[in-house]
Write an enzyme that holds these catalytic residues in place. Structure first.
Site, PDB file in Angstrom:
ATOM      1  N   ASP A   1      47.648  36.889  35.075  1.00  0.00           N
ATOM      2  CA  ASP A   1      48.492  37.875  35.754  1.00  0.00           C
ATOM      3  C   ASP A   1      47.833  38.357  37.051  1.00  0.00           C
ATOM      4  OD1 ASP A   1      50.288  37.633  33.750  1.00  0.00           O
ATOM      5  OD2 ASP A   1      49.916  39.600  32.822  1.00  0.00           O
TER       6      ASP A   1
ATOM      7  N   GLU B   1      54.684  30.499  37.893  1.00  0.00           N
ATOM      8  CA  GLU B   1      53.622  30.513  38.901  1.00  0.00           C
ATOM      9  C   GLU B   1      54.129  29.933  40.214  1.00  0.00           C
ATOM     10  OE1 GLU B   1      53.622  28.602  36.108  1.00  0.00           O
ATOM     11  OE2 GLU B   1      52.552  26.711  36.441  1.00  0.00           O
TER      12      GLU B   1
END
Lengths: 319, 113
Positions: free
Chosen positions: A198, A224
């Protein structure tokens, strides 16, 4: 990018008073002094409408009984104009008529106050309308923001890209988009845990925002993956910008895994002249995705850009 | 008619913001009275209605609720006007009433200066 200041309630809001009576202007000037607002005024509906378009006030106080362009006409015009349709309008009227109230609310007024007004009450109504509209603005902005990366989210991207695409074609202006994907991101999650992953998502998003100009629109496309809309930008210029992002990612040291750098692959497609765009927005994204795929296949940590007609613009790989 | 009751000022003359508003209103009033006179003598009912409407909406906020209600009565009569002798006389009487009320405030403020 969303400016965090826009999400706060404490900037001095501008309130526009549209009323043909000098008395009402004078009265509110004096009685609103104690409020943290900045009061501007116009004396007829036409000027009031134009002022609202120009100054985008936070709130409009609109008199109904005005010569030339009356309050209802003005309200209708305000609600039909994209730039003013979301501005809350409090209608002021000398007539305590139910029909007028119904019409005002049907046309989109947020409140209705009968003259002569009790000033304490008007002030409270002004405060309440300002607060409500600030909260609504905040909500609608939050709904467009991805919580982790603080970039715009996918649904915002879908709408905005379509708009920029149409604009580029209409005006024959340049337009580029870039799809970015973190290299071997899964292994960061697997090795260092999801909180570390994260942090990388948020960190790379921050780098992208820092490198972007104010006209660029950075969005989180998926897990991502990020996407950058670059209006008024040729693919060659988009390449320069994106290669800086690639370099900065590579050069960043991550506190949670200092020995494991994070790299990014980027695929760009764009048009130097928007009038030459022949494909759909979806096909344009697919072309960018193909460049991204080629960048991945050729070793990652790489930017590939091409013109929308297929001409390859540039390829760059880390030295 | 009787001189208006000074207590009808719902604003406080000792408060600087209130005093400023009262002074402003009294300063504007002679011009409004002239305009009402003019509209009345030229039988410009529409203009008369507009002037009454504005005074109705504004006067109470400046601390002159009596002027506000006299103007409201005038506006109401103008809206109900159907050209009968009786109605026209009623409007004239209400114009007189509003003007003399305004003038009593104007002269009262002159005397106090």
């Amino acid at each position: 990018m969303v400016d965090p200041k826009d999400l706060q309630l404490d900037t001095t809001p501008v309130v526009l008073l549209i009323d043909d009576s000098q008395f009402v202007h004078r009265l509110l000037d004096a009685r609103m002094r104690s409020e943290s607002i900045s009061l501007i005024g116009e004396f007829n509906g036409k000027n009031g409408f134009e002022r609202a378009v120009e100054d985008s006030p936070a709130l409009i106080l609109l008199d109904l009984d005005m010569p030339v362009m009356d309050g209802f006409e003005t309200l209708r015009a305000l609600k039909e104009e994209a730039k003013t349709k979301d501005i809350p309008v409090i209608v002021l009227s000398g007539m305590d008529s139910s029909q007028d109230k119904v019409t005002a609310f049907d046309l989109g007024a947020i409140d209705f106050v009968t003259k002569p007004f009790e000033l304490t009450e008007l002030r409270a109504r002004v405060r309440s309308s300002l607060k409500m509209s600030a909260l609504m603005k905040m909500l609608s902005q939050k709904a467009q923001i991805d919580g982790l990366s603080e970039l715009y989210n996918r649904s915002f991207f879908d709408d905005r890209f379509k708009e920029e695409y149409d604009r580029a074609i209409r005006h024959g202006h340049p337009l580029s988009i870039a799809l970015m994907d973190l290299d071997h991101f899964k292994s960061i999650n697997d090795t260092f845990g999801h909180p570390a992953g994260d942090t990388v998502i948020a960190g790379v998003a921050k780098i992208a925002v820092q490198e972007c100009r104010s006209s660029d629109i950075a969005c989180r496309y998926g897990g991502e993956e990020f996407v950058l809309i670059m209006p008024e930008t040729s693919p060659a210029d988009a390449f320069t910008l994106c290669d800086r992002i690639r370099e900065r990612c590579e050069a960043t040291t991550w506190a949670q895994h200092p020995g494991r750098p994070v790299t990014i692959s980027i695929g760009i497609v764009g048009a130097t002249d928007g009038a030459g765009i022949q494909c759909t927005p979806a096909a344009m994204i697919e072309l960018a995705d193909r460049n991204l795929y080629d960048a991945k296949k050729s070793g990652r940590n790489m930017v590939r850009a091409s013109d929308i007609n297929g001409a390859q613009v540039k390829i760059a790989k880390a030295s | 008619m009787n001189a208006p009751d000074p207590n009808a000022f719902s604003l406080d003359i000792n408060d600087s913001e209130d005093a400023e508003l009262i002074e402003y209103f009294l300063g504007e009033l002679p011009e409004r009275v002239d305009a009402i006179n003019q509209a009345s003598s030229s039988d410009d009912v529409e203009q008369l209605g507009r002037l009454a409407h504005q005074l109705k909406g504004a006067a109470p906020g400046f601390g002159f609720p009596l002027i506000g209600s006299a103007a409201a009565k005038l506006e109401g009569s103008i809206r109900a006007l159907d050209q009968s002798e009786e109605d026209v006389n009623l409007v004239r009487a209400e114009v007189e009433n509003l003007i003399s009320l305004c003038q009593s405030y104007i002269s009262q403020s002159k005397n106090s200066h």
